[in-house]
Design an enzyme around this catalytic site. Structure first.
Site, short mmCIF file in Angstrom:
data_model
loop_
_atom_site.label_atom_id
_atom_site.label_comp_id
_atom_site.label_asym_id
_atom_site.label_seq_id
_atom_site.Cartn_x
_atom_site.Cartn_y
_atom_site.Cartn_z
N THR A 78 0.85 -1.20 0.00
CA THR A 78 0.00 0.00 0.00
C THR A 78 0.88 1.24 0.00
O THR A 78 1.92 1.27 0.67
CB THR A 78 -0.90 -0.01 1.25
OG1 THR A 78 -1.53 -1.27 1.35
CG2 THR A 78 -1.95 1.09 1.18
N ALA A 100 7.47 -1.97 0.13
CA ALA A 100 8.01 -1.61 -1.20
C ALA A 100 6.99 -0.75 -1.92
O ALA A 100 5.86 -1.19 -2.14
CB ALA A 100 8.34 -2.84 -2.03
N ASN A 102 7.11 -0.15 -4.90
CA ASN A 102 6.90 -0.80 -6.20
C ASN A 102 7.57 -2.18 -6.18
O ASN A 102 8.77 -2.28 -5.93
CB ASN A 102 7.46 0.04 -7.34
CG ASN A 102 6.85 -0.35 -8.67
OD1 ASN A 102 6.77 -1.53 -8.99
ND2 ASN A 102 6.38 0.63 -9.41
N PHE A 103 6.78 -3.23 -6.40
CA PHE A 103 7.30 -4.59 -6.36
C PHE A 103 7.75 -5.10 -7.73
O PHE A 103 8.12 -6.26 -7.86
CB PHE A 103 6.24 -5.54 -5.79
CG PHE A 103 6.16 -5.54 -4.29
CD1 PHE A 103 7.05 -6.31 -3.54
CD2 PHE A 103 5.24 -4.78 -3.62
CE1 PHE A 103 6.99 -6.32 -2.15
CE2 PHE A 103 5.17 -4.78 -2.23
CZ PHE A 103 6.05 -5.55 -1.49
N HIS A 130 -1.06 6.56 -13.85
CA HIS A 130 -1.76 5.41 -13.25
C HIS A 130 -3.24 5.41 -13.65
O HIS A 130 -3.77 6.42 -14.10
CB HIS A 130 -1.66 5.47 -11.72
CG HIS A 130 -0.33 5.03 -11.20
ND1 HIS A 130 0.76 5.87 -11.16
CD2 HIS A 130 0.10 3.84 -10.70
CE1 HIS A 130 1.80 5.22 -10.66
NE2 HIS A 130 1.43 3.98 -10.37
N LYS A 134 -6.72 5.19 -8.67
CA LYS A 134 -5.64 5.29 -7.68
C LYS A 134 -5.95 6.45 -6.74
O LYS A 134 -6.31 7.55 -7.19
CB LYS A 134 -4.30 5.50 -8.38
CG LYS A 134 -3.13 5.54 -7.42
CD LYS A 134 -1.81 5.47 -8.16
CE LYS A 134 -0.62 5.64 -7.22
NZ LYS A 134 -0.54 4.58 -6.20
N THR A 141 5.90 5.24 -5.76
CA THR A 141 7.09 4.96 -6.59
C THR A 141 7.77 6.26 -6.99
O THR A 141 9.00 6.38 -6.93
CB THR A 141 6.67 4.20 -7.86
OG1 THR A 141 5.99 3.01 -7.45
CG2 THR A 141 7.86 3.84 -8.71
N1 LIG Z 1 3.78 -1.54 -4.12
C1 LIG Z 1 3.36 -1.87 -5.35
O1 LIG Z 1 4.09 -2.46 -6.18
C2 LIG Z 1 1.94 -1.50 -5.73
C3 LIG Z 1 1.41 -1.86 -6.97
C4 LIG Z 1 0.09 -1.55 -7.26
C5 LIG Z 1 -0.69 -0.91 -6.29
N2 LIG Z 1 -0.12 -0.55 -5.11
C6 LIG Z 1 -0.90 0.06 -4.01
O2 LIG Z 1 -1.69 -0.96 -3.42
C7 LIG Z 1 -2.84 -0.38 -2.80
C8 LIG Z 1 -4.07 -1.15 -3.23
O3 LIG Z 1 -4.31 -0.93 -4.62
P1 LIG Z 1 -5.56 -1.59 -5.37
O4 LIG Z 1 -5.56 -1.07 -6.74
O5 LIG Z 1 -5.57 -3.06 -5.13
O6 LIG Z 1 -6.78 -0.93 -4.54
P2 LIG Z 1 -8.27 -1.45 -4.40
O7 LIG Z 1 -9.09 -0.25 -4.03
O8 LIG Z 1 -8.68 -2.27 -5.58
O9 LIG Z 1 -8.21 -2.45 -3.12
C9 LIG Z 1 -8.14 -2.05 -1.80
C10 LIG Z 1 -8.90 -3.07 -0.96
O10 LIG Z 1 -8.66 -2.79 0.42
C11 LIG Z 1 -9.85 -3.11 1.11
N3 LIG Z 1 -9.85 -2.56 2.46
C12 LIG Z 1 -10.46 -1.42 2.93
N4 LIG Z 1 -10.23 -1.28 4.25
C13 LIG Z 1 -9.47 -2.35 4.64
C14 LIG Z 1 -8.94 -2.78 5.88
N5 LIG Z 1 -9.11 -2.05 7.02
N6 LIG Z 1 -8.21 -3.93 5.90
C15 LIG Z 1 -8.02 -4.67 4.78
N7 LIG Z 1 -8.52 -4.31 3.57
C16 LIG Z 1 -9.23 -3.17 3.51
C17 LIG Z 1 -10.95 -2.57 0.20
O11 LIG Z 1 -12.23 -3.13 0.53
C18 LIG Z 1 -10.42 -3.01 -1.16
O12 LIG Z 1 -10.93 -4.29 -1.51
C19 LIG Z 1 -2.82 1.10 -3.20
O13 LIG Z 1 -2.26 1.85 -2.14
C20 LIG Z 1 -1.89 1.13 -4.41
O14 LIG Z 1 -1.25 2.38 -4.57
C21 LIG Z 1 1.16 -0.84 -4.82
#
Ligand SMILES: NC(=O)c1ccc[n+]([C@@H]2O[C@H](COP(=O)([O-])OP(=O)(O)OC[C@H]3O[C@@H](n4cnc5c(N)ncnc54)[C@H](O)[C@@H]3O)[C@@H](O)[C@H]2O)c1
Length: 221
Positions: A78, A100, A102-103, A130, A134, A141
């Site tokens: 996240t 991370a 970005n993974f 993005h 988002k 990143t």
């Molecule tokens: N680090 C990486 O490589 C990378 C890559 C892509 C996305 N991301 C990040 O990952 C995160 C999620 O992205 P996404 O596109 O899957 O979002 P998304 O909105 O599709 O999913 C988020 C999920 O979290 C759930 N949620 C809400 N409250 C919660 C809680 N208290 N506990 C557990 N789950 C809960 C929601 O119901 C939802 O299903 C974002 O912050 C995004 O920026 C990181």
């Protein structure tokens, strides 16, 4: 077998992580936590060694604290939450936290190349692009890339440019400008599967990390 709970399991990334974990022979998916599935994280940690969090900017920190309080290592993807607070929680606890922004290996290599270039061509701008759902901007990143370029002696011009459009997944360009020339680096995640080898690597390594709190996939390579 490493037992894994996924927080945010009903989300775009969480669902992809659950699929990748189920496809790995040495990792077992023991819980899918998400309010959308009616499963609280606190009720999903009992059987887990590691929790992978891809939730929301406002839920990542409470989730990390819940994992560490339960003695469960946290792997966090996240973005847009307070990393210093997560560091404090991890350093006071008895489990490890790996974050991370970005993974995807290609994005990490872009950051490393950007640091090398910045030593010779310091002036640069970052454009990150993005999908339009988002929640945070600029992306984690882009902020991490800017930190690394600054540390290498570069000068990232403000602001970082954020583009949000349907059709995009996760993309970033760093454009360097010097006398009579420019140099551009670009990385495109065209599918969320790009993040999965990095996530699985972190799941395998987080328990053995030498520090309680670690940021960046490059630390595991
Ligand atoms: N680090 C990486 O490589 C990378 C890559 C892509 C996305 N991301 C990040 O990952 C995160 C999620 O992205 P996404 O596109 O899957 O979002 P998304 O909105 O599709 O999913 C988020 C999920 O979290 C759930 N949620 C809400 N409250 C919660 C809680 N208290 N506990 C557990 N789950 C809960 C929601 O119901 C939802 O299903 C974002 O912050 C995004 O920026 C990181």
């Amino acid at each position: 077998m490493i037992k894994v709970a996924v927080a945010g399991a009903a989300g775009r990334m969480g669902e992809t992580v659950c699929g990748a974990v189920e496809g790995a022979e040495d990792i077992e998916l023991v819980a899918r936590a998400d309010p959308a599935l009616g499963v609280e994280l606190a009720d999903a940690l009992a059987d887990a060694d590691v929790c992978v969090d891809f939730s929301l900017p406002e839920t990542a920190l409470p989730n990390v604290r819940a994992c560490l309080d339960a003695g469960v290592h946290a792997v966090v993807g996240t973005t847009g939450f307070d990393l210093d607070a997560a560091r404090e929680a991890a350093e006071a606890g008895s489990a490890n936290c790996f974050v991370a922004p970005n993974f995807a290996i290609g994005a990490v290599l872009l950051m490393q190349a950007a640091q090398t270039i910045a030593r010779h061509m310091p002036e640069c701008e970052i454009v990150e692009l993005h999908h339009d759902r988002k929640l945070d901007a600029p992306s984690g990143t882009a902020k991490r890339t800017a930190e690394l370029i600054d540390a290498a002696g570069g000068n990232v011009h403000e602001p970082i440019h954020s583009v949000r459009l349907p059709g995009l997944v996760a993309h970033q360009e760093v454009v360097f400008g010097g006398e009579g020339q420019t140099l551009a680096l670009r990385h495109d995640s065209i599918d969320r599967s790009s993040f999965m080898p990095g996530v699985l690597l972190a799941v395998r390594k987080v328990g053995g990390l030498p520090r309680r709190f670690t940021v960046g996939l490059e630390e595991l390579l």
